[in-house]
Design a protein around this motif. Structure first.
Motif, PDB file in Angstrom:
ATOM      1  N   LYS A   1       0.859  -1.051  -0.009  1.00 44.30           N
ATOM      2  CA  LYS A   1       0.147   0.079   0.193  1.00 44.30           C
ATOM      3  C   LYS A   1       0.511   1.012  -0.120  1.00 44.30           C
ATOM      4  CE  LYS A   1      -3.800  -1.931   2.440  1.00 44.30           C
ATOM      5  NZ  LYS A   1      -4.740  -1.972   3.919  1.00 44.30           N
ATOM      6  N   PRO A   2       0.422   2.310  -0.664  1.00 42.35           N
ATOM      7  CA  PRO A   2       1.212   3.358  -0.593  1.00 42.35           C
ATOM      8  C   PRO A   2       1.577   4.222   0.750  1.00 42.35           C
ATOM      9  CG  PRO A   2      -0.546   3.787  -2.254  1.00 42.35           C
ATOM     10  CD  PRO A   2      -0.613   2.411  -1.417  1.00 42.35           C
ATOM     11  N   SER A   3       0.726   3.895   1.594  1.00 42.44           N
ATOM     12  CA  SER A   3       0.633   4.265   2.934  1.00 42.44           C
ATOM     13  C   SER A   3       2.177   3.645   3.846  1.00 42.44           C
ATOM     14  CB  SER A   3      -0.315   4.290   3.715  1.00 42.44           C
ATOM     15  OG  SER A   3      -0.855   2.932   3.959  1.00 42.44           O
ATOM     16  N   VAL A   4       2.092   2.343   3.315  1.00 36.55           N
ATOM     17  CA  VAL A   4       3.273   1.492   3.912  1.00 36.55           C
ATOM     18  C   VAL A   4       4.700   1.705   3.039  1.00 36.55           C
ATOM     19  CG1 VAL A   4       4.170  -0.985   4.235  1.00 36.55           C
ATOM     20  CG2 VAL A   4       1.493  -0.211   4.631  1.00 36.55           C
ATOM     21  N   MET A   5       4.508   1.915   1.825  1.00 35.16           N
ATOM     22  CA  MET A   5       5.627   2.001   1.154  1.00 35.16           C
ATOM     23  C   MET A   5       6.376   3.331   1.300  1.00 35.16           C
ATOM     24  SD  MET A   5       4.786   0.230  -2.419  1.00 35.16           S
ATOM     25  CE  MET A   5       6.362   0.203  -3.301  1.00 35.16           C
ATOM     26  N   SER A   6       5.485   4.171   1.567  1.00 36.14           N
ATOM     27  CA  SER A   6       6.112   5.587   1.780  1.00 36.14           C
ATOM     28  C   SER A   6       6.938   5.386   3.050  1.00 36.14           C
ATOM     29  CB  SER A   6       5.012   6.687   1.984  1.00 36.14           C
ATOM     30  OG  SER A   6       4.167   6.405   2.955  1.00 36.14           O
ATOM     31  N   ARG A   7       6.342   4.975   4.255  1.00 32.95           N
ATOM     32  CA  ARG A   7       7.170   4.724   5.399  1.00 32.95           C
ATOM     33  C   ARG A   7       8.416   3.838   5.331  1.00 32.95           C
ATOM     34  NH1 ARG A   7       3.281   6.191   9.485  1.00 32.95           N
ATOM     35  NH2 ARG A   7       4.474   5.509  11.239  1.00 32.95           N
TER      36      ARG A   7
END
Length: 441
Positions: A429-435
Protein backbone atom coordinates in the motif's frame (compact mmCIF):
# COMPACT_ATOMS: atom_id res chain seq x y z
CA UNK A 1 -28.33 -31.75 10.58
CA UNK A 2 -31.32 -33.30 8.79
CA UNK A 3 -29.75 -33.73 5.34
CA UNK A 4 -26.38 -35.48 5.19
CA UNK A 5 -24.13 -35.64 2.15
CA UNK A 6 -23.36 -39.29 2.82
CA UNK A 7 -23.18 -42.04 5.37
CA UNK A 8 -19.46 -42.27 6.02
CA UNK A 9 -16.36 -40.08 5.63
CA UNK A 10 -12.86 -41.32 6.45
CA UNK A 11 -9.95 -39.11 7.48
CA UNK A 12 -6.42 -40.48 7.06
CA UNK A 13 -4.14 -39.05 9.76
CA UNK A 14 -4.91 -37.75 13.22
CA UNK A 15 -2.85 -34.59 13.71
CA UNK A 16 -4.03 -30.98 13.39
CA UNK A 17 -5.19 -31.20 9.77
CA UNK A 18 -6.98 -34.49 10.41
CA UNK A 19 -8.75 -33.17 13.51
CA UNK A 20 -9.94 -30.07 11.67
CA UNK A 21 -11.16 -32.13 8.71
CA UNK A 22 -13.05 -34.51 11.03
CA UNK A 23 -14.67 -31.56 12.81
CA UNK A 24 -16.07 -30.16 9.56
CA UNK A 25 -17.04 -33.53 8.08
CA UNK A 26 -19.03 -34.34 11.22
CA UNK A 27 -21.57 -31.69 10.21
CA UNK A 28 -22.21 -33.33 6.84
CA UNK A 29 -21.74 -37.12 7.21
CA UNK A 30 -23.58 -39.50 9.51
CA UNK A 31 -20.36 -41.11 10.62
CA UNK A 32 -16.73 -39.94 10.47
CA UNK A 33 -13.79 -42.30 11.13
CA UNK A 34 -10.30 -40.94 11.77
CA UNK A 35 -7.44 -43.43 11.25
CA UNK A 36 -3.88 -43.15 12.55
CA UNK A 37 -1.03 -45.61 13.09
CA UNK A 38 -0.07 -44.07 16.45
CA UNK A 39 -1.65 -44.09 19.87
CA UNK A 40 -3.46 -40.76 19.96
CA UNK A 41 -5.57 -40.78 23.08
CA UNK A 42 -3.66 -39.97 26.25
CA UNK A 43 -0.54 -38.66 24.47
CA UNK A 44 -0.89 -35.05 25.60
CA UNK A 45 2.70 -34.50 26.65
CA UNK A 46 4.45 -36.77 24.17
CA UNK A 47 5.72 -36.34 20.63
CA UNK A 48 4.23 -39.03 18.39
CA UNK A 49 6.27 -41.45 16.29
CA UNK A 50 4.44 -40.28 13.15
CA UNK A 51 5.35 -36.65 13.93
CA UNK A 52 9.15 -36.63 14.35
CA UNK A 53 9.13 -32.81 14.36
CA UNK A 54 6.71 -32.75 17.31
CA UNK A 55 9.56 -32.32 19.82
CA UNK A 56 10.42 -28.96 18.31
CA UNK A 57 8.82 -25.58 18.85
CA UNK A 58 5.70 -25.04 16.76
CA UNK A 59 3.94 -21.78 16.04
CA UNK A 60 0.25 -21.24 15.59
CA UNK A 61 -0.02 -18.06 13.56
CA UNK A 62 -2.71 -15.49 14.19
CA UNK A 63 -5.08 -16.63 11.47
CA UNK A 64 -4.79 -20.20 12.70
CA UNK A 65 -5.77 -19.14 16.22
CA UNK A 66 -8.79 -17.28 14.86
CA UNK A 67 -10.00 -20.32 12.91
CA UNK A 68 -9.58 -22.67 15.87
CA UNK A 69 -11.72 -20.37 17.99
CA UNK A 70 -14.33 -20.27 15.22
CA UNK A 71 -14.50 -24.07 14.99
CA UNK A 72 -14.08 -24.82 18.71
CA UNK A 73 -15.77 -22.23 20.89
CA UNK A 74 -13.55 -20.95 23.69
CA UNK A 75 -10.49 -22.91 22.56
CA UNK A 76 -7.96 -20.16 23.33
CA UNK A 77 -9.55 -19.53 26.73
CA UNK A 78 -9.31 -23.26 27.46
CA UNK A 79 -5.57 -23.23 26.75
CA UNK A 80 -5.05 -20.11 28.85
CA UNK A 81 -6.89 -21.75 31.75
CA UNK A 82 -4.29 -24.54 31.94
CA UNK A 83 -1.34 -22.15 31.92
CA UNK A 84 -0.50 -21.82 28.23
CA UNK A 85 1.21 -18.45 27.63
CA UNK A 86 -1.04 -16.14 25.60
CA UNK A 87 0.00 -12.75 24.24
CA UNK A 88 0.06 -10.28 21.37
CA UNK A 89 2.20 -11.16 18.36
CA UNK A 90 3.60 -7.65 18.30
CA UNK A 91 4.40 -7.16 21.98
CA UNK A 92 4.91 -10.63 23.50
CA UNK A 93 7.45 -11.71 20.88
CA UNK A 94 10.79 -10.06 20.15
CA UNK A 95 11.53 -10.38 16.43
CA UNK A 96 15.10 -9.91 15.17
CA UNK A 97 16.14 -9.55 11.54
CA UNK A 98 19.83 -9.17 10.72
CA UNK A 99 20.50 -8.68 14.41
CA UNK A 100 18.04 -5.80 14.85
CA UNK A 101 14.77 -6.09 16.74
CA UNK A 102 11.73 -4.63 15.06
CA UNK A 103 9.83 -2.18 17.22
CA UNK A 104 7.17 -3.72 19.43
CA UNK A 105 3.62 -2.69 18.59
CA UNK A 106 0.13 -3.87 19.44
CA UNK A 107 -1.38 -5.90 16.61
CA UNK A 108 -4.52 -7.33 18.20
CA UNK A 109 -3.35 -10.77 17.02
CA UNK A 110 -3.21 -13.53 19.63
CA UNK A 111 -0.14 -15.73 20.06
CA UNK A 112 -0.73 -19.14 21.68
CA UNK A 113 2.44 -20.85 22.98
CA UNK A 114 1.02 -24.31 23.60
CA UNK A 115 3.54 -26.64 21.94
CA UNK A 116 2.35 -29.14 19.36
CA UNK A 117 1.64 -32.23 21.52
CA UNK A 118 -0.57 -30.25 23.89
CA UNK A 119 -2.34 -28.39 21.07
CA UNK A 120 -3.03 -31.62 19.17
CA UNK A 121 -4.30 -33.34 22.29
CA UNK A 122 -6.74 -30.56 23.12
CA UNK A 123 -8.03 -30.51 19.54
CA UNK A 124 -8.55 -34.26 19.62
CA UNK A 125 -10.42 -33.92 22.89
CA UNK A 126 -12.88 -31.56 21.24
CA UNK A 127 -13.27 -33.79 18.17
CA UNK A 128 -13.67 -36.99 20.21
CA UNK A 129 -16.56 -35.36 22.03
CA UNK A 130 -18.53 -35.22 18.76
CA UNK A 131 -21.06 -38.08 18.83
CA UNK A 132 -20.51 -39.22 15.24
CA UNK A 133 -16.68 -39.24 15.17
CA UNK A 134 -14.74 -42.48 15.82
CA UNK A 135 -10.98 -42.80 16.26
CA UNK A 136 -9.18 -45.89 14.91
CA UNK A 137 -5.76 -45.83 16.57
CA UNK A 138 -2.80 -48.17 15.98
CA UNK A 139 -4.08 -48.88 12.48
CA UNK A 140 -1.99 -48.88 9.30
CA UNK A 141 -3.35 -47.40 6.09
CA UNK A 142 -2.57 -49.80 3.24
CA UNK A 143 -4.16 -48.29 0.13
CA UNK A 144 -7.27 -46.84 -1.45
CA UNK A 145 -10.19 -48.80 -2.83
CA UNK A 146 -11.74 -47.64 -6.11
CA UNK A 147 -14.57 -48.54 -8.47
CA UNK A 148 -13.79 -50.93 -11.37
CA UNK A 149 -13.48 -47.91 -13.67
CA UNK A 150 -11.15 -46.21 -11.14
CA UNK A 151 -13.05 -42.95 -11.45
CA UNK A 152 -14.17 -42.89 -7.84
CA UNK A 153 -12.61 -43.78 -4.47
CA UNK A 154 -15.02 -45.91 -2.48
CA UNK A 155 -13.01 -46.62 0.65
CA UNK A 156 -9.66 -47.45 2.20
CA UNK A 157 -7.93 -50.70 3.09
CA UNK A 158 -6.51 -50.72 6.62
CA UNK A 159 -5.06 -53.15 9.12
CA UNK A 160 -5.15 -52.76 12.88
CA UNK A 161 -1.89 -53.61 14.61
CA UNK A 162 -3.58 -56.43 16.52
CA UNK A 163 -5.51 -57.83 13.54
CA UNK A 164 -4.46 -60.82 11.44
CA UNK A 165 -5.98 -59.55 8.19
CA UNK A 166 -6.68 -56.18 6.54
CA UNK A 167 -10.19 -54.84 6.25
CA UNK A 168 -11.91 -52.40 3.91
CA UNK A 169 -13.71 -49.37 5.27
CA UNK A 170 -16.30 -48.16 2.77
CA UNK A 171 -16.48 -44.39 2.47
CA UNK A 172 -18.39 -41.77 0.55
CA UNK A 173 -15.41 -39.43 0.96
CA UNK A 174 -11.74 -39.97 1.92
CA UNK A 175 -9.63 -37.03 3.10
CA UNK A 176 -5.85 -37.49 3.18
CA UNK A 177 -4.35 -35.66 6.16
CA UNK A 178 -1.28 -37.90 6.53
CA UNK A 179 1.18 -35.03 6.17
CA UNK A 180 4.42 -34.85 4.25
CA UNK A 181 4.61 -38.66 4.04
CA UNK A 182 1.41 -38.77 1.97
CA UNK A 183 1.08 -41.67 -0.47
CA UNK A 184 -1.78 -40.18 -2.46
CA UNK A 185 0.44 -39.29 -5.47
CA UNK A 186 1.69 -42.90 -5.60
CA UNK A 187 -1.81 -44.33 -5.14
CA UNK A 188 -3.12 -42.18 -7.99
CA UNK A 189 -0.38 -43.42 -10.30
CA UNK A 190 -1.21 -47.01 -9.36
CA UNK A 191 -4.81 -46.28 -10.34
CA UNK A 192 -3.70 -45.06 -13.76
CA UNK A 193 -3.66 -41.30 -13.16
CA UNK A 194 -0.84 -38.99 -14.26
CA UNK A 195 1.92 -37.97 -11.89
CA UNK A 196 0.97 -35.11 -9.59
CA UNK A 197 2.97 -31.99 -10.58
CA UNK A 198 5.22 -30.68 -7.80
CA UNK A 199 7.16 -27.56 -6.91
CA UNK A 200 10.18 -27.92 -4.63
CA UNK A 201 12.36 -25.45 -2.81
CA UNK A 202 15.39 -27.31 -1.45
CA UNK A 203 17.04 -25.62 1.54
CA UNK A 204 18.30 -28.60 3.62
CA UNK A 205 17.10 -27.24 6.95
CA UNK A 206 18.18 -28.76 10.25
CA UNK A 207 16.39 -28.09 13.53
CA UNK A 208 17.99 -28.95 16.88
CA UNK A 209 15.87 -28.39 19.98
CA UNK A 210 16.45 -28.72 23.69
CA UNK A 211 13.98 -28.18 26.53
CA UNK A 212 15.07 -26.65 29.84
CA UNK A 213 13.71 -26.58 33.36
CA UNK A 214 12.72 -23.21 34.74
CA UNK A 215 13.07 -20.86 36.39
CA UNK A 216 16.17 -19.44 34.73
CA UNK A 217 18.84 -17.48 36.58
CA UNK A 218 18.71 -14.92 33.79
CA UNK A 219 15.39 -14.68 31.96
CA UNK A 220 15.29 -12.31 28.97
CA UNK A 221 11.71 -13.38 28.13
CA UNK A 222 10.01 -12.56 31.42
CA UNK A 223 6.25 -12.41 31.00
CA UNK A 224 6.61 -12.39 27.22
CA UNK A 225 6.55 -15.53 25.05
CA UNK A 226 9.61 -15.73 22.82
CA UNK A 227 12.73 -14.26 21.27
CA UNK A 228 13.07 -14.95 17.54
CA UNK A 229 16.33 -14.14 15.74
CA UNK A 230 15.22 -15.04 12.20
CA UNK A 231 17.80 -16.47 9.82
CA UNK A 232 18.59 -14.20 6.87
CA UNK A 233 21.13 -14.41 4.03
CA UNK A 234 23.30 -11.98 5.99
CA UNK A 235 22.93 -13.95 9.25
CA UNK A 236 22.03 -17.52 8.29
CA UNK A 237 21.82 -18.97 11.80
CA UNK A 238 18.40 -18.63 13.41
CA UNK A 239 16.53 -19.68 16.53
CA UNK A 240 13.31 -19.63 18.50
CA UNK A 241 13.67 -19.27 22.27
CA UNK A 242 10.27 -19.72 23.88
CA UNK A 243 8.51 -19.91 27.23
CA UNK A 244 6.14 -22.89 27.25
CA UNK A 245 3.60 -23.88 29.95
CA UNK A 246 6.09 -25.76 32.17
CA UNK A 247 9.50 -25.20 30.61
CA UNK A 248 11.67 -23.18 28.24
CA UNK A 249 12.70 -24.42 24.81
CA UNK A 250 15.28 -23.37 22.27
CA UNK A 251 15.14 -24.49 18.64
CA UNK A 252 18.32 -23.72 16.69
CA UNK A 253 18.20 -23.73 12.90
CA UNK A 254 20.72 -24.08 10.12
CA UNK A 255 20.27 -24.42 6.36
CA UNK A 256 22.29 -25.63 3.39
CA UNK A 257 23.98 -28.36 5.38
CA UNK A 258 24.80 -26.35 8.51
CA UNK A 259 23.64 -28.48 11.45
CA UNK A 260 23.23 -27.22 15.02
CA UNK A 261 24.97 -29.89 17.17
CA UNK A 262 23.21 -32.36 19.44
CA UNK A 263 25.93 -32.50 22.10
CA UNK A 264 25.26 -29.91 24.80
CA UNK A 265 28.61 -28.14 24.51
CA UNK A 266 28.31 -27.73 20.74
CA UNK A 267 24.65 -26.81 21.09
CA UNK A 268 25.40 -23.96 23.50
CA UNK A 269 28.32 -22.77 21.36
CA UNK A 270 25.95 -22.56 18.40
CA UNK A 271 23.51 -20.56 20.57
CA UNK A 272 26.42 -18.30 21.54
CA UNK A 273 26.96 -17.47 17.85
CA UNK A 274 23.45 -16.02 17.45
CA UNK A 275 23.08 -12.26 17.05
CA UNK A 276 21.03 -12.14 20.29
CA UNK A 277 23.50 -12.83 23.14
CA UNK A 278 20.75 -12.93 25.77
CA UNK A 279 19.78 -16.44 24.63
CA UNK A 280 23.16 -17.97 25.42
CA UNK A 281 23.39 -16.01 28.67
CA UNK A 282 19.99 -17.39 29.75
CA UNK A 283 20.78 -21.04 29.01
CA UNK A 284 24.49 -21.52 29.71
CA UNK A 285 23.75 -22.51 33.32
CA UNK A 286 20.21 -23.87 32.80
CA UNK A 287 19.30 -27.50 33.48
CA UNK A 288 18.32 -29.38 30.28
CA UNK A 289 15.36 -31.76 30.42
CA UNK A 290 17.11 -34.15 28.06
CA UNK A 291 19.57 -34.26 25.19
CA UNK A 292 19.02 -31.94 22.21
CA UNK A 293 17.00 -33.57 19.42
CA UNK A 294 17.62 -33.02 15.71
CA UNK A 295 15.13 -32.92 12.82
CA UNK A 296 16.10 -32.66 9.16
CA UNK A 297 13.81 -30.98 6.63
CA UNK A 298 15.19 -31.21 3.09
CA UNK A 299 12.68 -29.23 1.02
CA UNK A 300 9.34 -27.46 0.87
CA UNK A 301 6.98 -29.31 -1.48
CA UNK A 302 3.81 -28.07 -3.12
CA UNK A 303 1.70 -30.73 -4.80
CA UNK A 304 -0.25 -29.17 -7.66
CA UNK A 305 -3.42 -31.26 -7.68
CA UNK A 306 -5.25 -28.36 -9.31
CA UNK A 307 -3.12 -28.90 -12.42
CA UNK A 308 -4.18 -32.53 -12.84
CA UNK A 309 -6.13 -33.21 -16.04
CA UNK A 310 -8.36 -35.62 -14.14
CA UNK A 311 -8.91 -36.81 -10.58
CA UNK A 312 -11.11 -39.49 -9.03
CA UNK A 313 -14.20 -38.43 -7.13
CA UNK A 314 -14.33 -39.09 -3.42
CA UNK A 315 -10.72 -38.16 -2.58
CA UNK A 316 -9.30 -34.90 -1.18
CA UNK A 317 -6.07 -33.85 0.55
CA UNK A 318 -5.48 -31.23 3.24
CA UNK A 319 -2.59 -29.74 5.21
CA UNK A 320 0.92 -31.06 4.56
CA UNK A 321 -0.54 -33.76 2.32
CA UNK A 322 -1.13 -30.93 -0.17
CA UNK A 323 1.74 -28.53 0.62
CA UNK A 324 4.70 -28.90 3.00
CA UNK A 325 6.19 -25.64 4.27
CA UNK A 326 9.59 -24.81 5.74
CA UNK A 327 8.76 -25.05 9.46
CA UNK A 328 10.84 -22.04 10.50
CA UNK A 329 8.02 -19.77 9.31
CA UNK A 330 5.43 -21.54 11.46
CA UNK A 331 2.87 -21.74 8.67
CA UNK A 332 2.01 -25.45 8.59
CA UNK A 333 -0.73 -25.65 11.21
CA UNK A 334 -2.25 -22.34 10.15
CA UNK A 335 -2.33 -23.27 6.46
CA UNK A 336 -4.01 -26.53 7.50
CA UNK A 337 -6.62 -24.48 9.37
CA UNK A 338 -7.18 -22.19 6.38
CA UNK A 339 -7.46 -25.27 4.18
CA UNK A 340 -10.13 -26.58 6.55
CA UNK A 341 -12.19 -23.46 5.87
CA UNK A 342 -11.98 -24.28 2.15
CA UNK A 343 -13.19 -27.80 2.89
CA UNK A 344 -16.03 -26.36 4.97
CA UNK A 345 -17.18 -24.06 2.17
CA UNK A 346 -17.27 -26.93 -0.32
CA UNK A 347 -19.15 -29.19 2.09
CA UNK A 348 -21.71 -26.44 2.60
CA UNK A 349 -22.41 -26.43 -1.16
CA UNK A 350 -22.77 -30.22 -1.45
CA UNK A 351 -20.54 -33.20 -2.12
CA UNK A 352 -17.06 -31.73 -2.74
CA UNK A 353 -15.82 -31.92 -6.33
CA UNK A 354 -12.07 -32.59 -6.24
CA UNK A 355 -10.97 -30.32 -9.07
CA UNK A 356 -12.98 -27.36 -7.76
CA UNK A 357 -11.78 -28.01 -4.21
CA UNK A 358 -8.12 -28.19 -5.21
CA UNK A 359 -8.40 -24.99 -7.27
CA UNK A 360 -9.69 -23.13 -4.22
CA UNK A 361 -7.13 -24.77 -1.94
CA UNK A 362 -4.35 -23.68 -4.29
CA UNK A 363 -5.59 -20.10 -4.19
CA UNK A 364 -5.24 -19.91 -0.41
CA UNK A 365 -1.83 -21.62 -0.46
CA UNK A 366 -0.42 -19.05 -2.90
CA UNK A 367 0.30 -16.30 -0.35
CA UNK A 368 2.00 -18.36 2.37
CA UNK A 369 3.94 -20.31 -0.26
CA UNK A 370 5.17 -17.12 -1.91
CA UNK A 371 6.27 -15.73 1.45
CA UNK A 372 8.05 -18.84 2.72
CA UNK A 373 9.50 -20.12 -0.55
CA UNK A 374 10.41 -16.57 -1.54
CA UNK A 375 12.28 -15.97 1.71
CA UNK A 376 14.20 -19.24 1.32
CA UNK A 377 15.13 -18.37 -2.23
CA UNK A 378 16.78 -15.23 -0.90
CA UNK A 379 19.61 -17.55 0.19
CA UNK A 380 21.82 -17.98 -2.90
CA UNK A 381 22.46 -21.69 -2.30
CA UNK A 382 18.80 -22.68 -2.02
CA UNK A 383 17.47 -24.59 -5.04
CA UNK A 384 14.20 -23.53 -6.63
CA UNK A 385 12.60 -21.36 -9.25
CA UNK A 386 13.28 -17.65 -8.80
CA UNK A 387 10.64 -15.57 -10.52
CA UNK A 388 10.62 -11.80 -10.93
CA UNK A 389 8.08 -11.62 -8.09
CA UNK A 390 10.47 -13.59 -5.88
CA UNK A 391 13.37 -11.28 -6.64
CA UNK A 392 11.29 -8.15 -6.01
CA UNK A 393 10.05 -9.55 -2.71
CA UNK A 394 13.58 -10.41 -1.59
CA UNK A 395 14.60 -6.86 -2.33
CA UNK A 396 11.63 -5.17 -0.65
CA UNK A 397 10.89 -7.25 2.48
CA UNK A 398 14.33 -6.69 4.09
CA UNK A 399 13.68 -2.96 3.67
CA UNK A 400 10.37 -3.36 5.50
CA UNK A 401 12.08 -5.23 8.32
CA UNK A 402 14.89 -2.68 8.59
CA UNK A 403 12.46 0.24 8.68
CA UNK A 404 10.30 -1.58 11.25
CA UNK A 405 13.21 -1.39 13.71
CA UNK A 406 12.11 2.17 14.41
CA UNK A 407 8.50 2.15 13.19
CA UNK A 408 5.81 0.23 15.06
CA UNK A 409 3.28 0.81 12.30
CA UNK A 410 5.48 -1.19 9.93
CA UNK A 411 6.03 -3.86 12.59
CA UNK A 412 2.28 -4.35 12.92
CA UNK A 413 1.77 -4.37 9.14
CA UNK A 414 4.53 -6.93 8.65
CA UNK A 415 3.28 -9.21 11.46
CA UNK A 416 -0.30 -9.11 10.18
CA UNK A 417 0.99 -10.35 6.84
CA UNK A 418 3.35 -12.92 8.38
CA UNK A 419 0.44 -14.09 10.55
CA UNK A 420 -1.57 -14.79 7.36
CA UNK A 421 -4.28 -12.34 8.44
CA UNK A 422 -3.53 -9.73 5.76
CA UNK A 423 -2.38 -10.57 2.21
CA UNK A 424 1.19 -9.74 1.11
CA UNK A 425 -0.24 -6.95 -1.05
CA UNK A 426 -1.04 -5.08 2.19
CA UNK A 427 2.69 -4.31 2.46
CA UNK A 428 2.54 -2.66 -0.96
CA UNK A 429 0.00 0.00 0.00
CA UNK A 430 1.26 3.54 -0.67
CA UNK A 431 0.91 4.41 3.02
CA UNK A 432 3.19 1.50 3.92
CA UNK A 433 5.70 1.95 1.10
CA UNK A 434 6.13 5.63 1.92
CA UNK A 435 7.14 4.74 5.48
CA UNK A 436 9.54 2.07 4.19
CA UNK A 437 11.35 4.37 1.78
CA UNK A 438 10.96 7.78 3.38
CA UNK A 439 10.46 7.06 7.08
CA UNK A 440 7.55 7.68 9.42
CA UNK A 441 6.07 11.16 9.57
Amino acid sequence: MADYLGDHAVVLGGSVAGSLAARLLSDHYRQVTLIDRDTLIGSEGDSRRAVPQGHHIHALLARGQQILDELFTGFTDELASIGVPIGDFGTSLSWYFNGRMIQKAETGLICVAAGRPLLESRLRGRVRALPNVTYRERTDIIDLVATPGRDRITGVRVQAHDAAEPEVLDADLVVDATGRGTRTPRWLEQLGYPSVPEERVKMELTYTTCHFHGPLNFDPIGDDIALLPVATPGMPRGAIFARLPDRYALSLTGILGEKPPTDMHGYLEYAKSLPVPEIYKALRDAEPMGAPAMFHFPASIRRRYERMSRLPDGLLAIGDAAAVFNPVYGQGMTVAAIGATVLGKHLAKGVPQPRAYFRDLSAIVDAPWDMAAGADLGFPGVEGKRTLKTRLGNSYIPRVQAAAASDGVLSAAFLRTAGLVDPPTALMKPSVMSRVFFGKR
